[in-house]
Motif scaffolding. Structure first.
Motif, PDB file in Angstrom:
ATOM      1  N   PHE A   1       0.893  -1.155   0.000  1.00 11.30           N
ATOM      2  CA  PHE A   1       0.000   0.000   0.000  1.00 11.30           C
ATOM      3  C   PHE A   1       0.932   1.205   0.000  1.00 11.30           C
ATOM      4  N   ALA A   2       1.281   1.663  -1.191  1.00  8.73           N
ATOM      5  CA  ALA A   2       2.266   2.733  -1.335  1.00  8.73           C
ATOM      6  C   ALA A   2       1.586   4.092  -1.266  1.00  8.73           C
ATOM      7  N   GLY A   3       2.075   4.941  -0.375  1.00  9.86           N
ATOM      8  CA  GLY A   3       1.502   6.282  -0.238  1.00  9.86           C
ATOM      9  C   GLY A   3       0.007   6.190  -0.063  1.00  9.86           C
ATOM     10  N   THR A   4      -0.740   6.958  -0.836  1.00  7.66           N
ATOM     11  CA  THR A   4      -2.196   6.885  -0.782  1.00  7.66           C
ATOM     12  C   THR A   4      -2.766   6.291  -2.071  1.00  7.66           C
ATOM     13  N   THR A   5      -1.923   5.610  -2.852  1.00  7.20           N
ATOM     14  CA  THR A   5      -2.348   4.995  -4.110  1.00  7.20           C
ATOM     15  C   THR A   5      -3.300   3.837  -3.821  1.00  7.20           C
ATOM     16  N   PRO A   6      -4.495   3.847  -4.424  1.00 11.64           N
ATOM     17  CA  PRO A   6      -5.444   2.755  -4.164  1.00 11.64           C
ATOM     18  C   PRO A   6      -4.963   1.421  -4.721  1.00 11.64           C
ATOM     19  N   ARG A   7      -5.339   0.374  -4.048  1.00 17.17           N
ATOM     20  CA  ARG A   7      -5.073  -0.990  -4.500  1.00 17.17           C
ATOM     21  C   ARG A   7      -6.430  -1.626  -4.786  1.00 17.17           C
ATOM     22  N   THR A   8      -6.564  -2.241  -5.973  1.00 17.74           N
ATOM     23  CA  THR A   8      -7.827  -2.865  -6.366  1.00 17.74           C
ATOM     24  C   THR A   8      -7.933  -4.249  -5.734  1.00 17.74           C
ATOM     25  N   VAL A   9      -9.121  -4.525  -5.185  1.00 18.77           N
ATOM     26  CA  VAL A   9      -9.404  -5.808  -4.553  1.00 18.77           C
ATOM     27  C   VAL A   9     -10.570  -6.446  -5.308  1.00 18.77           C
ATOM     28  N   ALA A  10     -10.371  -7.656  -5.821  1.00 21.92           N
ATOM     29  CA  ALA A  10     -11.454  -8.377  -6.500  1.00 21.92           C
ATOM     30  C   ALA A  10     -12.505  -8.768  -5.467  1.00 21.92           C
ATOM     31  N   VAL A  11     -13.774  -8.543  -5.809  1.00 18.16           N
ATOM     32  CA  VAL A  11     -14.862  -8.868  -4.884  1.00 18.16           C
ATOM     33  C   VAL A  11     -15.664 -10.049  -5.424  1.00 18.16           C
ATOM     34  N   SER A  12     -16.301  -9.884  -6.590  1.00 21.02           N
ATOM     35  CA  SER A  12     -17.119 -10.943  -7.182  1.00 21.02           C
ATOM     36  C   SER A  12     -17.086 -10.784  -8.697  1.00 21.02           C
ATOM     37  N   PRO A  13     -16.739 -11.843  -9.443  1.00 21.79           N
ATOM     38  CA  PRO A  13     -16.627 -11.704 -10.891  1.00 21.79           C
ATOM     39  C   PRO A  13     -17.937 -11.297 -11.566  1.00 21.79           C
ATOM     40  N   ASN A  14     -19.084 -11.658 -10.983  1.00 24.18           N
ATOM     41  CA  ASN A  14     -20.364 -11.319 -11.608  1.00 24.18           C
ATOM     42  C   ASN A  14     -21.178 -10.318 -10.803  1.00 24.18           C
ATOM     43  N   GLY A  15     -20.625  -9.784  -9.735  1.00 26.18           N
ATOM     44  CA  GLY A  15     -21.322  -8.787  -8.932  1.00 26.18           C
ATOM     45  C   GLY A  15     -22.315  -9.355  -7.933  1.00 26.18           C
ATOM     46  N   SER A  16     -22.328 -10.681  -7.771  1.00 32.69           N
ATOM     47  CA  SER A  16     -23.235 -11.265  -6.776  1.00 32.69           C
ATOM     48  C   SER A  16     -22.740 -10.919  -5.374  1.00 32.69           C
ATOM     49  N   VAL A  17     -23.571 -11.134  -4.381  1.00 28.61           N
ATOM     50  CA  VAL A  17     -23.178 -10.812  -3.014  1.00 28.61           C
ATOM     51  C   VAL A  17     -21.946 -11.645  -2.644  1.00 28.61           C
ATOM     52  N   ALA A  18     -20.958 -10.974  -2.058  1.00 25.44           N
ATOM     53  CA  ALA A  18     -19.708 -11.651  -1.709  1.00 25.44           C
ATOM     54  C   ALA A  18     -19.071 -10.962  -0.509  1.00 25.44           C
ATOM     55  N   THR A  19     -18.348 -11.733   0.266  1.00 29.58           N
ATOM     56  CA  THR A  19     -17.570 -11.213   1.389  1.00 29.58           C
ATOM     57  C   THR A  19     -16.121 -11.588   1.155  1.00 29.58           C
ATOM     58  N   VAL A  20     -15.243 -10.591   1.221  1.00 31.54           N
ATOM     59  CA  VAL A  20     -13.816 -10.835   1.021  1.00 31.54           C
ATOM     60  C   VAL A  20     -13.046 -10.335   2.239  1.00 31.54           C
ATOM     61  N   ASN A  21     -11.957 -11.004   2.528  1.00 32.43           N
ATOM     62  CA  ASN A  21     -11.070 -10.572   3.609  1.00 32.43           C
ATOM     63  C   ASN A  21     -10.226  -9.391   3.141  1.00 32.43           C
ATOM     64  N   LEU A  22      -9.983  -8.469   4.033  1.00 35.28           N
ATOM     65  CA  LEU A  22      -9.113  -7.323   3.751  1.00 35.28           C
ATOM     66  C   LEU A  22      -7.984  -7.279   4.783  1.00 35.28           C
TER      67      LEU A  22
END
Length: 183
Positions: free
Chosen positions: A134-155
């Motif tokens: 996590f460099a500076g304030t540059t956002p990092r993309t996190v995959a959630v759900s390939p089709n947009g269905s309800v999903a819970t991911v660890n962060l």
């Protein structure tokens, strides 16, 4: 009984007086109509266990622990939320962006723990192998759900402190960083 004597009144007034609505006589009459009901349900995310908050969320703690001021190997730690691993629950979202600020005591983009005027540099990562910073304030993309269905991911957030020749000044060090999750 009332009699209408005027020819004109007899044609209009008397008939109108006999046909007064019930409400005009002081009695109630039902009134009907339509109530338009709408809702817009947007896709979105929330931090698990934070059902209503969108600001001021407690993302947990990353604690390196207690060590002697001189150490040979890097210190590492993983963040922990109140209920364990930080989680993001989304619906209608394919990916989210996570950005972490540089903290209260940064020097440029270098995050630093502070104890008065003394500093200990540290880095934050998205993986336990310390390959996705996590460099500076540059956002990092996190995959959630390939089709947009309800999903819970660890962060999980991982931290690392490198050893310093000659060691660090003993003391209790701290920092706070701002985390933003957007989609």
């Amino acid at each position: 009984m009332h009699r209408c004597t005027n020819r004109k009144l007899r044609r209009t007034g008397c008939a109108a007086a006999l046909m007064l609505p019930v409400a005009a006589l002081g009695q109630s009459a039902p009134t009907t109509g339509v109530l338009h009901v709408t809702a817009t349900i947007a896709s979105g995310c929330r931090i698990a266990d934070q059902l209503r908050l969108t600001q001021g969320i407690d993302f947990g703690t990353l604690d390196f622990g207690a060590y002697p001021s001189i150490f040979a190997n890097a210190l590492t730690a993983q963040s922990h939320a109140a209920m364990g691993t930080l989680q993001l629950t989304c619906v209608g979202i394919v990916s989210a962006n996570v950005s972490i600020g540089t903290g209260l005591h940064a020097s440029g983009n270098q995050r630093q723990l502070a104890n008065g005027t003394h500093r200990v540099a540290y880095e934050l990562y998205a993986d336990s192998g310390f390959n996705l910073p996590f460099a500076g304030t540059t956002p990092r993309t996190v995959a959630v759900s390939p089709n947009g269905s309800v999903a819970t991911v660890n962060l999980p957030i991982y931290g690392r402190v490198q050893p310093m020749p000659g060691g660090y000044v003993p003391g209790s060090y701290q920092d706070d960083v701002q985390i933003t999750v957007s989609w």
